[in-house]
Scaffold this motif. Sequence first.
Motif, PDB file in Angstrom:
ATOM      1  N   LEU A  84       9.290   1.936 -19.141  1.00 14.68           N
ATOM      2  CA  LEU A  84       8.224   1.957 -20.137  1.00 14.68           C
ATOM      3  C   LEU A  84       7.920   0.594 -20.746  1.00 14.68           C
ATOM      4  O   LEU A  84       7.146   0.511 -21.688  1.00 14.68           O
ATOM      5  N   LYS A 143       3.430  -2.098 -14.633  1.00 13.75           N
ATOM      6  CA  LYS A 143       2.160  -1.509 -14.207  1.00 13.75           C
ATOM      7  C   LYS A 143       2.353  -0.533 -13.047  1.00 13.75           C
ATOM      8  O   LYS A 143       1.423  -0.235 -12.326  1.00 13.75           O
ATOM      9  N   PRO A 163       2.553   2.943 -11.881  1.00 10.60           N
ATOM     10  CA  PRO A 163       2.297   4.300 -12.376  1.00 10.60           C
ATOM     11  C   PRO A 163       3.307   5.339 -11.884  1.00 10.60           C
ATOM     12  O   PRO A 163       3.627   6.279 -12.600  1.00 10.60           O
ATOM     13  N   GLN A 165       6.348   5.045 -14.064  1.00 14.66           N
ATOM     14  CA  GLN A 165       6.034   5.556 -15.394  1.00 14.66           C
ATOM     15  C   GLN A 165       5.997   7.076 -15.410  1.00 14.66           C
ATOM     16  O   GLN A 165       6.506   7.709 -16.339  1.00 14.66           O
ATOM     17  N   TYR A 217       2.327   2.496 -25.580  1.00 14.57           N
ATOM     18  CA  TYR A 217       1.701   1.603 -24.608  1.00 14.57           C
ATOM     19  C   TYR A 217       1.046   2.408 -23.487  1.00 14.57           C
ATOM     20  O   TYR A 217      -0.066   2.093 -23.051  1.00 14.57           O
ATOM     21  N   LEU A 218       1.727   3.450 -23.016  1.00 14.52           N
ATOM     22  CA  LEU A 218       1.182   4.254 -21.922  1.00 14.52           C
ATOM     23  C   LEU A 218      -0.119   4.951 -22.292  1.00 14.52           C
ATOM     24  O   LEU A 218      -0.943   5.217 -21.421  1.00 14.52           O
TER      25      LEU A 218
END
Length: 94
Positions: A35, A40, A42, A45, A84-85
Amino acid sequence: AALMIDVCLLGGKEVALALSDDTGGVMNKLLHLALDFPNKDPLLQMTALDALEVLAVENKDYPMTSERAEFLLGNDELHSGLLYLIGSSSENVE
Protein backbone atom coordinates in the motif's frame (compact mmCIF):
# COMPACT_ATOMS: atom_id res chain seq x y z
CA ALA A 1 1.53 -12.36 2.91
CA ALA A 2 -1.35 -14.84 2.85
CA LEU A 3 0.44 -17.04 5.37
CA MET A 4 0.89 -14.10 7.75
CA ILE A 5 -2.82 -13.27 7.47
CA ASP A 6 -3.69 -16.90 8.25
CA VAL A 7 -1.40 -16.82 11.28
CA CYS A 8 -3.03 -13.59 12.49
CA LEU A 9 -6.45 -15.25 12.37
CA LEU A 10 -5.34 -17.79 14.95
CA GLY A 11 -5.60 -15.40 17.87
CA GLY A 12 -4.47 -12.33 19.73
CA LYS A 13 -0.99 -13.55 20.62
CA GLU A 14 -0.25 -14.31 16.97
CA VAL A 15 -1.38 -10.83 15.87
CA ALA A 16 0.72 -9.24 18.60
CA LEU A 17 3.73 -11.25 17.45
CA ALA A 18 3.23 -10.24 13.80
CA LEU A 19 3.06 -6.58 14.83
CA SER A 20 5.92 -6.80 17.31
CA ASP A 21 9.17 -4.96 16.73
CA ASP A 22 10.87 -8.15 17.92
CA THR A 23 9.86 -9.79 14.63
CA GLY A 24 10.69 -6.70 12.61
CA GLY A 25 7.07 -5.60 12.33
CA VAL A 26 6.20 -8.16 9.66
CA MET A 27 2.64 -6.87 9.18
CA ASN A 28 3.84 -3.29 8.75
CA LYS A 29 6.38 -4.47 6.16
CA LEU A 30 3.60 -6.23 4.26
CA LEU A 31 1.49 -3.08 4.35
CA HIS A 32 4.43 -1.04 3.15
CA LEU A 33 5.00 -3.36 0.19
CA ALA A 34 1.36 -3.44 -0.86
CA LEU A 35 0.00 0.00 0.00
CA ASP A 36 2.97 2.36 -0.08
CA PHE A 37 2.46 5.55 -2.07
CA PRO A 38 4.81 4.94 -5.03
CA ASN A 39 3.35 1.49 -5.64
CA LYS A 40 1.47 1.35 -8.94
CA ASP A 41 0.96 -2.42 -9.14
CA PRO A 42 -2.83 -2.95 -9.17
CA LEU A 43 -2.56 -6.73 -8.74
CA LEU A 44 -0.44 -6.36 -5.60
CA GLN A 45 -2.84 -3.74 -4.27
CA MET A 46 -5.87 -5.97 -4.86
CA THR A 47 -4.10 -8.85 -3.13
CA ALA A 48 -3.45 -6.60 -0.14
CA LEU A 49 -7.09 -5.52 -0.05
CA ASP A 50 -8.23 -9.14 -0.22
CA ALA A 51 -5.94 -10.00 2.70
CA LEU A 52 -7.25 -7.05 4.71
CA GLU A 53 -10.79 -8.19 4.03
CA VAL A 54 -9.95 -11.61 5.49
CA LEU A 55 -8.56 -9.89 8.60
CA ALA A 56 -11.60 -7.64 8.96
CA VAL A 57 -14.27 -10.35 8.69
CA GLU A 58 -15.37 -12.06 11.86
CA ASN A 59 -16.86 -15.53 11.74
CA LYS A 60 -17.41 -18.44 14.11
CA ASP A 61 -14.04 -20.00 13.27
CA TYR A 62 -12.04 -16.78 13.67
CA PRO A 63 -13.61 -14.39 16.17
CA MET A 64 -12.34 -10.81 16.21
CA THR A 65 -9.60 -10.25 18.77
CA SER A 66 -8.74 -6.94 20.37
CA GLU A 67 -5.30 -7.10 18.73
CA ARG A 68 -6.80 -7.51 15.25
CA ALA A 69 -9.31 -4.75 15.88
CA GLU A 70 -6.59 -2.42 17.13
CA PHE A 71 -4.48 -3.16 14.06
CA LEU A 72 -7.37 -2.51 11.67
CA LEU A 73 -8.63 0.62 13.41
CA GLY A 74 -5.43 2.13 14.76
CA ASN A 75 -2.71 1.55 12.17
CA ASP A 76 -1.74 4.83 10.49
CA GLU A 77 0.20 3.13 7.69
CA LEU A 78 -2.86 1.04 6.83
CA HIS A 79 -5.13 4.08 6.82
CA SER A 80 -2.70 6.15 4.73
CA GLY A 81 -2.38 3.35 2.18
CA LEU A 82 -6.13 2.90 1.88
CA LEU A 83 -6.65 6.64 1.50
CA TYR A 84 -4.04 6.69 -1.25
CA LEU A 85 -5.81 3.85 -3.07
CA ILE A 86 -9.06 5.83 -3.18
CA GLY A 87 -7.33 8.86 -4.64
CA SER A 88 -6.16 10.95 -1.73
CA SER A 89 -2.84 12.68 -2.38
CA SER A 90 0.04 12.05 -0.02
CA GLU A 91 -0.10 15.72 1.04
CA ASN A 92 -3.58 15.17 2.51
CA VAL A 93 -2.62 12.03 4.40
CA GLU A 94 -1.43 12.56 7.98
